[in-house]
Design a protein around this motif. Structure first.
Motif, PDB file in Angstrom:
ATOM      1  N   THR A 165      31.818 -34.145  11.012  1.00  8.45           N
ATOM      2  CA  THR A 165      33.278 -34.209  10.944  1.00  8.45           C
ATOM      3  C   THR A 165      33.912 -34.196  12.334  1.00  8.45           C
ATOM      4  O   THR A 165      35.069 -34.524  12.493  1.00  8.45           O
ATOM      5  CB  THR A 165      33.845 -33.007  10.156  1.00  8.45           C
ATOM      6  OG1 THR A 165      33.416 -31.803  10.815  1.00  8.45           O
ATOM      7  CG2 THR A 165      33.352 -32.999   8.722  1.00  8.45           C
ATOM      8  N   CYS A 166      33.127 -33.824  13.359  1.00 13.28           N
ATOM      9  CA  CYS A 166      33.691 -33.682  14.706  1.00 13.28           C
ATOM     10  C   CYS A 166      33.924 -35.035  15.381  1.00 13.28           C
ATOM     11  O   CYS A 166      34.887 -35.196  16.129  1.00 13.28           O
ATOM     12  CB  CYS A 166      32.776 -32.824  15.562  1.00 13.28           C
ATOM     13  SG  CYS A 166      31.068 -33.393  15.581  1.00 13.28           S
ATOM     14  N   CYS A 167      33.039 -36.001  15.143  1.00 13.11           N
ATOM     15  CA  CYS A 167      33.132 -37.307  15.807  1.00 13.11           C
ATOM     16  C   CYS A 167      32.768 -38.405  14.826  1.00 13.11           C
ATOM     17  O   CYS A 167      32.164 -38.138  13.790  1.00 13.11           O
ATOM     18  CB  CYS A 167      32.149 -37.412  16.972  1.00 13.11           C
ATOM     19  SG  CYS A 167      32.236 -36.099  18.179  1.00 13.11           S
ATOM     20  N   LYS A 168      33.115 -39.631  15.189  1.00 16.42           N
ATOM     21  CA  LYS A 168      32.708 -40.795  14.407  1.00 16.42           C
ATOM     22  C   LYS A 168      32.189 -41.879  15.343  1.00 16.42           C
ATOM     23  O   LYS A 168      32.497 -41.886  16.530  1.00 16.42           O
ATOM     24  CB  LYS A 168      33.908 -41.359  13.629  1.00 16.42           C
ATOM     25  CG  LYS A 168      34.289 -40.543  12.386  1.00 16.42           C
ATOM     26  CD  LYS A 168      33.481 -40.943  11.165  1.00 16.42           C
ATOM     27  CE  LYS A 168      33.697 -40.042   9.970  1.00 16.42           C
ATOM     28  NZ  LYS A 168      33.020 -38.747  10.001  1.00 16.42           N
ATOM     29  N   LYS A 218      31.288 -41.948  19.277  1.00 15.27           N
ATOM     30  CA  LYS A 218      31.599 -40.651  19.886  1.00 15.27           C
ATOM     31  C   LYS A 218      30.502 -39.627  19.608  1.00 15.27           C
ATOM     32  O   LYS A 218      29.855 -39.657  18.581  1.00 15.27           O
ATOM     33  CB  LYS A 218      32.921 -40.136  19.329  1.00 15.27           C
ATOM     34  CG  LYS A 218      34.132 -40.848  19.853  1.00 15.27           C
ATOM     35  CD  LYS A 218      35.248 -39.831  20.144  1.00 15.27           C
ATOM     36  CE  LYS A 218      36.414 -40.466  20.851  1.00 15.27           C
ATOM     37  NZ  LYS A 218      37.155 -41.386  20.003  1.00 15.27           N
ATOM     38  N   VAL A 219      30.360 -38.720  20.527  1.00 16.05           N
ATOM     39  CA  VAL A 219      29.369 -37.659  20.367  1.00 16.05           C
ATOM     40  C   VAL A 219      29.835 -36.442  21.162  1.00 16.05           C
ATOM     41  O   VAL A 219      30.481 -36.576  22.202  1.00 16.05           O
ATOM     42  CB  VAL A 219      27.966 -38.158  20.817  1.00 16.05           C
ATOM     43  CG1 VAL A 219      28.034 -38.872  22.134  1.00 16.05           C
ATOM     44  CG2 VAL A 219      26.962 -37.030  20.888  1.00 16.05           C
ATOM     45  N   CYS A 220      29.570 -35.242  20.644  1.00 18.66           N
ATOM     46  CA  CYS A 220      29.943 -34.033  21.377  1.00 18.66           C
ATOM     47  C   CYS A 220      28.828 -32.997  21.220  1.00 18.66           C
ATOM     48  O   CYS A 220      27.844 -33.239  20.516  1.00 18.66           O
ATOM     49  CB  CYS A 220      31.268 -33.477  20.875  1.00 18.66           C
ATOM     50  SG  CYS A 220      31.180 -32.775  19.218  1.00 18.66           S
ATOM     51  N   GLU A 221      28.999 -31.858  21.869  1.00 19.09           N
ATOM     52  CA  GLU A 221      27.939 -30.845  21.814  1.00 19.09           C
ATOM     53  C   GLU A 221      27.707 -30.354  20.385  1.00 19.09           C
ATOM     54  O   GLU A 221      26.615 -29.929  20.034  1.00 19.09           O
ATOM     55  CB  GLU A 221      28.279 -29.656  22.731  1.00 19.09           C
ATOM     56  CG  GLU A 221      28.457 -29.998  24.209  1.00 19.09           C
ATOM     57  CD  GLU A 221      27.203 -30.556  24.908  1.00 19.09           C
ATOM     58  OE1 GLU A 221      26.094 -30.414  24.360  1.00 19.09           O
ATOM     59  OE2 GLU A 221      27.357 -31.145  26.003  1.00 19.09           O
ATOM     60  N   LYS A 222      28.768 -30.408  19.557  1.00 21.94           N
ATOM     61  CA  LYS A 222      28.614 -29.942  18.168  1.00 21.94           C
ATOM     62  C   LYS A 222      27.682 -30.849  17.380  1.00 21.94           C
ATOM     63  O   LYS A 222      26.736 -30.388  16.750  1.00 21.94           O
ATOM     64  CB  LYS A 222      29.976 -29.901  17.474  1.00 21.94           C
ATOM     65  CG  LYS A 222      30.837 -28.727  17.858  1.00 21.94           C
ATOM     66  CD  LYS A 222      32.139 -28.764  17.074  1.00 21.94           C
ATOM     67  CE  LYS A 222      33.042 -27.615  17.474  1.00 21.94           C
ATOM     68  NZ  LYS A 222      34.341 -27.701  16.779  1.00 21.94           N
ATOM     69  N   CYS A 223      27.964 -32.162  17.390  1.00 26.16           N
ATOM     70  CA  CYS A 223      27.109 -33.034  16.576  1.00 26.16           C
ATOM     71  C   CYS A 223      25.749 -33.268  17.243  1.00 26.16           C
ATOM     72  O   CYS A 223      24.798 -33.677  16.580  1.00 26.16           O
ATOM     73  CB  CYS A 223      27.789 -34.337  16.167  1.00 26.16           C
ATOM     74  SG  CYS A 223      28.619 -35.265  17.448  1.00 26.16           S
ATOM     75  N   TRP A 224      25.658 -32.984  18.533  1.00 29.79           N
ATOM     76  CA  TRP A 224      24.357 -33.115  19.189  1.00 29.79           C
ATOM     77  C   TRP A 224      23.317 -32.212  18.526  1.00 29.79           C
ATOM     78  O   TRP A 224      22.120 -32.495  18.535  1.00 29.79           O
ATOM     79  CB  TRP A 224      24.500 -32.806  20.690  1.00 29.79           C
ATOM     80  CG  TRP A 224      23.219 -33.035  21.413  1.00 29.79           C
ATOM     81  CD1 TRP A 224      22.402 -32.084  21.953  1.00 29.79           C
ATOM     82  CD2 TRP A 224      22.568 -34.292  21.632  1.00 29.79           C
ATOM     83  NE1 TRP A 224      21.290 -32.679  22.507  1.00 29.79           N
ATOM     84  CE2 TRP A 224      21.369 -34.033  22.310  1.00 29.79           C
ATOM     85  CE3 TRP A 224      22.896 -35.617  21.309  1.00 29.79           C
ATOM     86  CZ2 TRP A 224      20.486 -35.039  22.683  1.00 29.79           C
ATOM     87  CZ3 TRP A 224      22.015 -36.627  21.675  1.00 29.79           C
ATOM     88  CH2 TRP A 224      20.832 -36.330  22.348  1.00 29.79           C
TER      89      TRP A 224
HETATM   90 ZN    ZN Z   1      30.766 -34.431  17.613  1.00 20.88          ZN
END
Ligand code: ZN
Length: 399
Positions: free
Chosen positions: A116-119, A122-128
């Motif tokens: 839900t954090c990125c689509k 996109k990528v962030c530390e959460k979905c990593w």
């Molecule tokens: Zn993310």
């Protein structure tokens, strides 16, 4: 902005990067091992040049040729293909693929249904964290279930990871064999229209699934809080659709709707409801025996691009290639360190070449560490290859 990556400068920066930072020697040694018994020159390399010009069926005989090719063509992206029975060439339609590392491609875009954090890109530390789980689960399965030892993990440069298995048995595996490994590692089935994508049956769980669940459990509640899977209306609906038992589903719906939006709280309440329901309904609950596990798998288990694994001659981005859109280096990393790896730690071509950038010193060090890990994998592969050849030679002497 100092240190900002500009794709237009890539052509100016790459020649120096290839000469000064790309580990050409160890790269050739890695490819060589994978080419045995065929020479390095039978391995396909492919380049994507500026303006997306795409060159396939390139090959090199040694490091010197690689360096010359880099300087002449300045590839913006470097991919690696299979080993053929002849020098790869577009004109040779009769050439046969003889060997190829067993490869895995895991990309965060395949998690868009759950994250839900990125689509998309996109990528962030959460979905990593999904990648960390994927890496731990696949690495363990390859080692414990298949006995593979020479495994290289590489950051794709943007939103995913690649895995290369260089053991001899993996390299010469035929397409059905590759398909069988991919299918064994695939637990999430069905397309966009299927709500419940995991079915673990009702027999005892296979040890590899148990092991995967133990890994997921280390992260599950943390990811639940990061992603808030069940806090929105849509999220809650998608969750409820995974409960195949009508009574349990309506009980869950009634209870969770009244609760605050916290996914963790909703999840814990669901677990206690589920446990009570199973206790009270005995044999009627066989089909939901592993419901909790199935839900965890659906949200967190690796989503593989199986076609990449199944295909014999699928090209895959090379380690230490630069991602043209992000400028990031496709660094090699240790699976045991994946949890500590931060996306901001990954060197970019800019931070390596321009020492006025803020991260330059740290990124230089991270690049060195990455090359060292690559070296260790190659040394261990060379050792394994030497032993295999010796065993083969002894065998042929005996006959
Ligand atoms: Zn993310």
């Amino acid at each position: 902005m100092v240190g900002h990556y500009d794709e237009n400068l890539l052509s100016d920066m790459l020649p120096l990067y290839y000469t000064k930072y790309f580990p050409q020697n160890i790269f050739c040694r890695w490819l060589c091992c994978g080419c045995s018994p065929q020479p390095l020159s039978n391995r396909e390399l492919s380049f994507t040049l500026a303006d997306d010009v795409y060159l396939r069926y390139l090959s090199i005989s040694d490091q010197k040729e690689l360096q010359t090719l880099f300087q002449k063509k300045c590839p913006h992206k470097l991919d690696i293909g299979a080993v053929y029975n002849t020098k790869p060439s577009i004109a040779r339609h009769d050439s046969v693929v003889l060997a190829r590392e067993l490869v895995f491609d895991i990309d965060l875009t395949d998690y868009d249904e759950v994250r839900t954090c990125c689509k998309e890109a996109k990528v962030c530390e959460k979905c990593w964290k999904f990648m960390v789980i994927a890496c731990e689960i696949i690495d363990k399965a390859l080692k414990d279930d298949f006995g593979f030892q020479n495994i290289l993990w590489v950051f794709s440069g943007r939103r995913g990871i690649h895995c290369w298995v260089s053991d001899y048995e993996a390299r010469v595996l035929d397409s059905p064999g590759r398909g069988a490994v991919a299918d064994y590692l695939c637990l999430i089935m069905g397309g966009d229209n299927q709500n419940k994508k995991v079915n673990l049956g009702n027999d005892n769980l296979h040890t590899s699934i148990r092991r995967a669940l133990d890994i997921i459990d280390k992260y599950f509640e943390e990811i639940l809080q990061d992603q808030e899977f069940f806090s929105t209306n849509d999220g809650l609906k998608a969750f409820l659709k995974q409960i195949p038992d009508d009574n349990l589903r309506s009980q869950t719906e009634k209870k969770l709707e009244k609760l605050p939006e916290s996914s963790l709280e909703r999840w814990r309440n669901f677990i206690s409801l589920y446990e009570t329901y199973c206790r009270e309904n005995g044999f009627a609950v066989r089909k939901i025996k592993y419901l909790v596990e199935e839900i965890k798998v659906q949200y967190c288990y690796p989503r593989l691009d199986v076609n990449v694994t199944k295909g014999f001659n699928h090209l895959l981005k090379s380690p230490f290639s630069i991602h043209p859109k992000t400028g990031k280096v496709s660094v090699v990393f240790k699976p045991t360190n994946a949890r500590k790896m931060k996306l901001s730690d990954v060197p970019t071509i800019q931070s390596l070449l321009d020492d006025s950038t803020a991260d330059s010193t740290e990124h230089q060090n991270n690049m060195k560490t990455s090359v060292k890990i690559f070296q260790e994998v190659v040394f261990s592969l060379e050792k394994a290859e030497a032993m295999r050849r010796k065993a083969d030679a002894n065998m042929s002497l005996e006959f």
